[in-house]
Design a protein around this motif. Sequence first.
Motif, PDB file in Angstrom:
ATOM      1  N   LEU A 245       0.827  -1.210   0.000  1.00  0.00           N
ATOM      2  CA  LEU A 245       0.000   0.000   0.000  1.00  0.00           C
ATOM      3  C   LEU A 245       0.859   1.257   0.000  1.00  0.00           C
ATOM      4  CD1 LEU A 245      -2.920  -0.851   2.428  1.00  0.00           C
ATOM      5  CD2 LEU A 245      -3.059  -0.422  -0.008  1.00  0.00           C
ATOM      6  N   ILE A 246       1.952   1.233   0.751  1.00  0.00           N
ATOM      7  CA  ILE A 246       2.809   2.420   0.814  1.00  0.00           C
ATOM      8  C   ILE A 246       3.522   2.642  -0.516  1.00  0.00           C
ATOM      9  CG2 ILE A 246       4.881   3.370   1.883  1.00  0.00           C
ATOM     10  CD1 ILE A 246       3.963   2.109   4.506  1.00  0.00           C
ATOM     11  N   LEU A 247       4.103   1.584  -1.080  1.00  0.00           N
ATOM     12  CA  LEU A 247       4.926   1.752  -2.278  1.00  0.00           C
ATOM     13  C   LEU A 247       4.113   1.869  -3.558  1.00  0.00           C
ATOM     14  CD1 LEU A 247       7.843  -0.718  -1.504  1.00  0.00           C
ATOM     15  CD2 LEU A 247       7.799   1.763  -1.252  1.00  0.00           C
ATOM     16  N   ALA A 248       3.142   0.999  -3.749  1.00  0.00           N
ATOM     17  CA  ALA A 248       2.442   0.935  -5.031  1.00  0.00           C
ATOM     18  C   ALA A 248       1.254   1.899  -5.099  1.00  0.00           C
ATOM     19  CB  ALA A 248       1.963  -0.495  -5.294  1.00  0.00           C
ATOM     20  N   ARG A 249       0.497   1.978  -4.011  1.00  0.00           N
ATOM     21  CA  ARG A 249      -0.721   2.786  -4.077  1.00  0.00           C
ATOM     22  C   ARG A 249      -0.583   4.141  -3.415  1.00  0.00           C
ATOM     23  NH1 ARG A 249      -5.801  -0.290  -2.488  1.00  0.00           N
ATOM     24  NH2 ARG A 249      -6.646   1.546  -3.476  1.00  0.00           N
ATOM     25  N   ARG A 250       0.593   4.396  -2.804  1.00  0.00           N
ATOM     26  CA  ARG A 250       0.864   5.685  -2.149  1.00  0.00           C
ATOM     27  C   ARG A 250      -0.145   6.004  -1.048  1.00  0.00           C
ATOM     28  NH1 ARG A 250       5.878   6.141  -3.849  1.00  0.00           N
ATOM     29  NH2 ARG A 250       6.083   6.356  -6.072  1.00  0.00           N
ATOM     30  N   ASP A 251      -0.602   4.970  -0.349  1.00  0.00           N
ATOM     31  CA  ASP A 251      -1.562   5.152   0.737  1.00  0.00           C
ATOM     32  C   ASP A 251      -0.823   4.939   2.055  1.00  0.00           C
ATOM     33  OD1 ASP A 251      -3.802   5.497   2.197  1.00  0.00           O
ATOM     34  OD2 ASP A 251      -4.951   3.876   1.302  1.00  0.00           O
ATOM     35  N   LEU A 252      -0.224   6.006   2.540  1.00  0.00           N
ATOM     36  CA  LEU A 252       0.678   5.914   3.679  1.00  0.00           C
ATOM     37  C   LEU A 252      -0.044   5.514   4.967  1.00  0.00           C
ATOM     38  CD1 LEU A 252       3.623   6.356   4.488  1.00  0.00           C
ATOM     39  CD2 LEU A 252       3.025   8.701   5.043  1.00  0.00           C
ATOM     40  N   LEU A 253      -1.209   6.088   5.224  1.00  0.00           N
ATOM     41  CA  LEU A 253      -1.906   5.831   6.480  1.00  0.00           C
ATOM     42  C   LEU A 253      -2.287   4.366   6.640  1.00  0.00           C
ATOM     43  CD1 LEU A 253      -3.192   6.903   9.068  1.00  0.00           C
ATOM     44  CD2 LEU A 253      -5.257   7.313   7.755  1.00  0.00           C
ATOM     45  N   TRP A 254      -2.956   3.788   5.629  1.00  0.00           N
ATOM     46  CA  TRP A 254      -3.378   2.385   5.723  1.00  0.00           C
ATOM     47  C   TRP A 254      -2.185   1.447   5.688  1.00  0.00           C
ATOM     48  CZ3 TRP A 254      -7.527   0.874   7.850  1.00  0.00           C
ATOM     49  CH2 TRP A 254      -8.679   1.651   7.780  1.00  0.00           C
ATOM     50  N   GLY A 255      -1.135   1.833   4.993  1.00  0.00           N
ATOM     51  CA  GLY A 255       0.079   1.023   4.981  1.00  0.00           C
ATOM     52  C   GLY A 255       0.703   0.918   6.364  1.00  0.00           C
ATOM     53  N   ILE A 256       0.795   2.047   7.042  1.00  0.00           N
ATOM     54  CA  ILE A 256       1.350   2.055   8.393  1.00  0.00           C
ATOM     55  C   ILE A 256       0.452   1.276   9.344  1.00  0.00           C
ATOM     56  CG2 ILE A 256       1.874   3.544  10.359  1.00  0.00           C
ATOM     57  CD1 ILE A 256       2.888   5.605   8.333  1.00  0.00           C
ATOM     58  N   VAL A 257      -0.859   1.427   9.210  1.00  0.00           N
ATOM     59  CA  VAL A 257      -1.795   0.693  10.067  1.00  0.00           C
ATOM     60  C   VAL A 257      -1.608  -0.813   9.887  1.00  0.00           C
ATOM     61  CG1 VAL A 257      -4.244   0.159  10.416  1.00  0.00           C
ATOM     62  CG2 VAL A 257      -3.493   2.535  10.234  1.00  0.00           C
ATOM     63  N   LEU A 258      -1.509  -1.278   8.646  1.00  0.00           N
ATOM     64  CA  LEU A 258      -1.348  -2.711   8.406  1.00  0.00           C
ATOM     65  C   LEU A 258      -0.013  -3.227   8.933  1.00  0.00           C
ATOM     66  CD1 LEU A 258      -2.869  -3.290   4.868  1.00  0.00           C
ATOM     67  CD2 LEU A 258      -3.789  -3.978   7.070  1.00  0.00           C
ATOM     68  N   ILE A 259       1.036  -2.455   8.789  1.00  0.00           N
ATOM     69  CA  ILE A 259       2.339  -2.879   9.302  1.00  0.00           C
ATOM     70  C   ILE A 259       2.309  -2.979  10.826  1.00  0.00           C
ATOM     71  CG2 ILE A 259       4.752  -2.182   9.557  1.00  0.00           C
ATOM     72  CD1 ILE A 259       4.563  -1.083   6.692  1.00  0.00           C
ATOM     73  N   VAL A 260       1.722  -2.000  11.488  1.00  0.00           N
ATOM     74  CA  VAL A 260       1.645  -2.025  12.953  1.00  0.00           C
ATOM     75  C   VAL A 260       0.792  -3.201  13.429  1.00  0.00           C
ATOM     76  CG1 VAL A 260       0.766  -0.774  14.966  1.00  0.00           C
ATOM     77  CG2 VAL A 260       2.117   0.414  13.248  1.00  0.00           C
ATOM     78  N   VAL A 261      -0.330  -3.444  12.775  1.00  0.00           N
ATOM     79  CA  VAL A 261      -1.174  -4.575  13.147  1.00  0.00           C
ATOM     80  C   VAL A 261      -0.435  -5.888  12.912  1.00  0.00           C
ATOM     81  CG1 VAL A 261      -3.287  -5.833  12.564  1.00  0.00           C
ATOM     82  CG2 VAL A 261      -3.348  -3.360  12.831  1.00  0.00           C
ATOM     83  N   GLY A 262       0.302  -5.975  11.823  1.00  0.00           N
ATOM     84  CA  GLY A 262       1.095  -7.170  11.557  1.00  0.00           C
ATOM     85  C   GLY A 262       2.139  -7.412  12.627  1.00  0.00           C
ATOM     86  N   LEU A 263       2.775  -6.356  13.106  1.00  0.00           N
ATOM     87  CA  LEU A 263       3.762  -6.500  14.168  1.00  0.00           C
ATOM     88  C   LEU A 263       3.112  -6.858  15.497  1.00  0.00           C
ATOM     89  CD1 LEU A 263       6.155  -3.533  13.335  1.00  0.00           C
ATOM     90  CD2 LEU A 263       6.500  -5.963  12.885  1.00  0.00           C
TER      91      LEU A 263
END
Length: 49
Positions: A19-37
């Motif tokens: 999401l961060i790299l391909a779709r440029r959606d920083l907020l949801w990308g960070i949310v998914l990474i934090v939830v994954g961790l």
Amino acid sequence: MATLLWIIAVVLVIAGIYLILARRDLLWGIVLIVVGLLVGPGGVSIFNV
């Protein structure tokens, strides 16, 4: 159960990076990474609380 948590965590982190790299959606990308961790057994697992 630990293997399932690892798989879920890896999928969430990869989806967050996508999401961060391909779709440029920083907020949801960070949310998914934090939830994954949080879900991963190496992190603060929500199932061990």
